[in-house]
Design a protein around this motif. Structure first.
Motif, short mmCIF file in Angstrom:
data_model
loop_
_atom_site.label_atom_id
_atom_site.label_comp_id
_atom_site.label_asym_id
_atom_site.label_seq_id
_atom_site.Cartn_x
_atom_site.Cartn_y
_atom_site.Cartn_z
N VAL A 25 -5.33 -15.09 -4.25
CA VAL A 25 -5.55 -14.41 -2.97
C VAL A 25 -4.23 -13.73 -2.58
CG1 VAL A 25 -6.27 -14.68 -0.56
CG2 VAL A 25 -7.21 -16.21 -2.31
N ALA A 26 -4.29 -12.41 -2.40
CA ALA A 26 -3.07 -11.67 -2.03
C ALA A 26 -3.11 -11.32 -0.54
CB ALA A 26 -2.93 -10.42 -2.90
N GLY A 27 -1.97 -10.80 -0.07
CA GLY A 27 -1.79 -10.59 1.36
C GLY A 27 -2.41 -9.31 1.88
N LEU A 52 -2.38 -18.78 -3.50
CA LEU A 52 -2.14 -17.79 -2.45
C LEU A 52 -0.73 -17.23 -2.62
CD1 LEU A 52 -4.71 -19.16 -1.34
CD2 LEU A 52 -3.74 -18.93 0.95
N THR A 53 -0.59 -15.92 -2.49
CA THR A 53 0.76 -15.36 -2.53
C THR A 53 1.45 -15.71 -1.21
OG1 THR A 53 0.13 -13.26 -1.49
CG2 THR A 53 -0.02 -13.36 -3.91
N PRO A 54 2.78 -15.67 -1.19
CA PRO A 54 3.46 -15.95 0.08
C PRO A 54 2.97 -15.04 1.21
CG PRO A 54 5.02 -15.97 -1.73
CD PRO A 54 3.71 -15.51 -2.31
N ALA A 104 -2.48 -3.59 -3.29
CA ALA A 104 -1.77 -2.57 -4.08
C ALA A 104 -0.51 -3.19 -4.68
CB ALA A 104 -1.42 -1.39 -3.17
N HIS A 105 0.12 -4.07 -3.91
CA HIS A 105 1.37 -4.70 -4.33
C HIS A 105 1.17 -5.63 -5.52
CE1 HIS A 105 4.85 -7.61 -3.34
NE2 HIS A 105 5.39 -6.50 -3.79
N VAL A 106 0.14 -6.46 -5.48
CA VAL A 106 -0.07 -7.40 -6.59
C VAL A 106 -0.53 -6.63 -7.83
CG1 VAL A 106 -2.48 -8.26 -6.52
CG2 VAL A 106 -0.63 -9.86 -6.78
C1 LIG Z 1 -2.09 -6.20 8.97
C2 LIG Z 1 -1.83 -5.85 7.54
C3 LIG Z 1 -2.88 -5.61 6.70
C4 LIG Z 1 -2.67 -5.29 5.37
N1 LIG Z 1 -3.76 -5.07 4.55
C5 LIG Z 1 -3.56 -4.74 3.26
C6 LIG Z 1 -4.69 -4.52 2.42
O1 LIG Z 1 -5.84 -4.64 2.82
N2 LIG Z 1 -4.46 -4.17 1.14
C7 LIG Z 1 -3.20 -4.03 0.63
O2 LIG Z 1 -3.07 -3.67 -0.55
N3 LIG Z 1 -2.13 -4.26 1.41
C8 LIG Z 1 -2.28 -4.61 2.70
N4 LIG Z 1 -1.17 -4.84 3.51
C9 LIG Z 1 0.16 -4.76 2.90
C10 LIG Z 1 0.50 -6.02 2.16
O3 LIG Z 1 0.44 -7.14 3.04
C11 LIG Z 1 1.89 -5.94 1.52
O4 LIG Z 1 1.93 -4.92 0.57
C12 LIG Z 1 2.33 -7.24 0.90
O5 LIG Z 1 3.60 -7.06 0.32
C13 LIG Z 1 1.35 -7.74 -0.13
O6 LIG Z 1 1.90 -8.85 -0.82
P1 LIG Z 1 1.17 -9.60 -2.00
O7 LIG Z 1 0.45 -8.57 -2.79
O8 LIG Z 1 2.26 -10.25 -2.79
O9 LIG Z 1 0.27 -10.61 -1.40
C14 LIG Z 1 -1.36 -5.19 4.85
C15 LIG Z 1 -0.30 -5.45 5.70
C16 LIG Z 1 -0.53 -5.78 7.01
C17 LIG Z 1 0.66 -6.07 7.91
#
Ligand SMILES: Cc1cc2nc3c(=O)[nH]c(=O)nc-3n(C[C@H](O)[C@H](O)[C@H](O)COP(=O)(O)O)c2cc1C
Length: 419
Positions: A25-27, A52-54, A104-106
């Motif tokens: 599960v990513a953020g 879960l990612t941080p 997009a980040h993961v």
């Molecule tokens: C309120 C909010 C909603 C977000 N929703 C998305 C999303 O739906 N998809 C996405 O790719 N990034 C989204 N982001 C950006 C990611 O949280 C950000 O790129 C983060 O670094 C992702 O980390 P992870 O991929 O390691 O979990 C969102 C950010 C915020 C603050």
């Protein structure tokens, strides 16, 4: 026994074992929907280990996931009291890794081969099939960087479920919405449990597809009009019916997402290459379906391009190996052989003659001069001739529907062999 194959490795599960899913599960804003995916997977009998990612922890709480999962949520490479190397433990034991939502980040980190958190390290330390379910705002989804990263991952065999069009966070709407948890779980079931039916469960089936290309010189080839569509449909339907498929094809193809992990694709070009790969794989399969249009004649190619200034060249044709005939000689006990014939006149008569010559179990013949039949068409009409020369006609329908008919006959031949 439930058998699973994918492009990297092969594993066998006993039916009593629960398939093991790592749920990454990513953020992203859709992280809350992963709770529902987890709940449904557990209800369907899967062993689910969430990672879960941080950043995911900023959107959802670990407690909810831990309460519903098969084992506590993991969020870090370090400090796991149950195992010192969680990423290899999780990656090596998974039957499928699903990332939903995939941000997009993961996606970028995975495409780059980064391993800077437990989720990406697990993705790298695994040979299990991977399903990504991207979810993000439309602007992000349409970014060339995101699409190129996904194209890279697809090329490496990663499965990508297209996001839906619909309501997004912040009153926006467009492409990028995470598909409904129910749809994601249905796809997972198809990938892990092997499709919609067990008619061919546990069987290994070799399918050949496409027309071979015989070079005359470094730039020219002799080929035929076979598009590979019937062979590719046979491979997909066989996988959907529970088989593990080796697809030897001359044509590139985008196989359906739900069966891609059960089909190993081998690309070839000439009749000789096709023969080599088919003979290599033949001893390990239960059935061989020769849907490819293999050249009957080939040429010893000129080393340099033939020039028109030197006059019309004489091309000396030589016979290729008759793969089907050779297979009937090498056939293993109980192995089912299906041949194909494309005819333009005296169709059934010629097909019966071919059947007598080749002695395969089933000959599928099509009249390629008829409308909507054979080469390049999405539809086909075939006659299936068995060893007793009984003819069953499958009237004009999609190549997928024709595949069901052919594979049902193969299943019947298997069951007869076992009597
Ligand atoms: C309120 C909010 C909603 C977000 N929703 C998305 C999303 O739906 N998809 C996405 O790719 N990034 C989204 N982001 C950006 C990611 O949280 C950000 O790129 C983060 O670094 C992702 O980390 P992870 O991929 O390691 O979990 C969102 C950010 C915020 C603050």
């Amino acid at each position: 026994m439930l058998n699973l194959t994918h492009s990297h490795s092969r594993m066998t599960l006993s039916a009593s074992d629960s398939p093991r899913i790592v749920l990454g599960v990513a953020g992203g804003i859709a992280a809350y929907k992963a709770v529902e995916i987890l709940r449904r997977l557990r209800e369907s009998g899967y062993f689910v280990s969430p990672i879960l990612t941080p950043d995911a922890l900023r959107f959802v709480g670990a407690v909810t996931f831990s309460a519903l999962a098969s084992e506590p949520v993991r969020t870090s490479l370090y400090g796991d009291p149950t195992t010192p190397i969680p990423h290899t433990y999780l990656g090596q034991n998974a039957d499928l890794i699903v990332v939903a939502p995939a941000t997009a980040h993961v996606i970028a980190r995975y495409a780059m081969g980064l391993a800077d958190d437990l989720l990406t390290a697990t993705l790298l330390a695994s040979r299990a099939p991977v399903l990504l379910c991207p979810a993000m705002h439309t602007e992000m989804w349409e970014q060339p960087s995101v699409q190129e990263n996904l194209a890279t991952l697809r090329r490496r065999g990663v499965l990508v479920m297209e996001p839906d069009d619909g309501r997004l966070a912040g009153n926006d709407s467009g492409a990028g919405r995470l598909p409904a948890p129910e749809a994601i779980v249905t796809l997972i079931e198809k990938i892990v449990r092997g499709g919609e039916s067990s008619l061919l469960a546990g069987r290994r089936i070799l399918v050949t597809a496409g027309g071979t290309r015989e070079p005359i010189d470094p730039v020219r080839v002799i080929s035929n009009r076979s598009s590979g569509k019937q062979g590719h449909a046979l491979a997909e339907v066989a996988a959907r019916l529970g088989a593990r498929v080796e697809l030897v094809t001359t044509v590139g193809t985008e196989l359906a997402l739900d069966v891609r992990s059960r089909i190993v694709v081998r690309r070839v070009s000439t009749a000789a290459e096709m023969a080599e790969v088919v003979f290599e794989l033949a001893p390990s399969v239960d059935a061989i379906i020769m849907a490819a249009a293999v050249a009957d004649f080939t040429v010893v190619p000129a080393e340099r391009k033939l020039k028109k200034e030197t006059g019309v060249p004489e091309v000396h044709l030589v016979a290729t190996t008759d793969i089907l005939l050779e297979l009937t000689k090498r056939r293993l006990p109980g192995q089912v052989l299906v041949g194909f014939a494309a005819e333009t006149d005296r169709v059934l008569e010629r097909a019966v003659e071919k059947m007598r010559r080749k002695r395969c179990d089933l000959l599928v013949v099509n009249d390629v001069s008829a409308t909507g039949v054979g080469f390049e068409h999405a539809t086909n009409e075939v006659h299936m001739i068995d060893r007793d020369e009984n003819v069953t006609t499958v009237s004009l329908r999609s190549k997928e529907a024709v595949s069901y008919e052919i594979l049902s006959s193969v299943a019947t031949l298997f069951s007869r062999g076992e009597l």
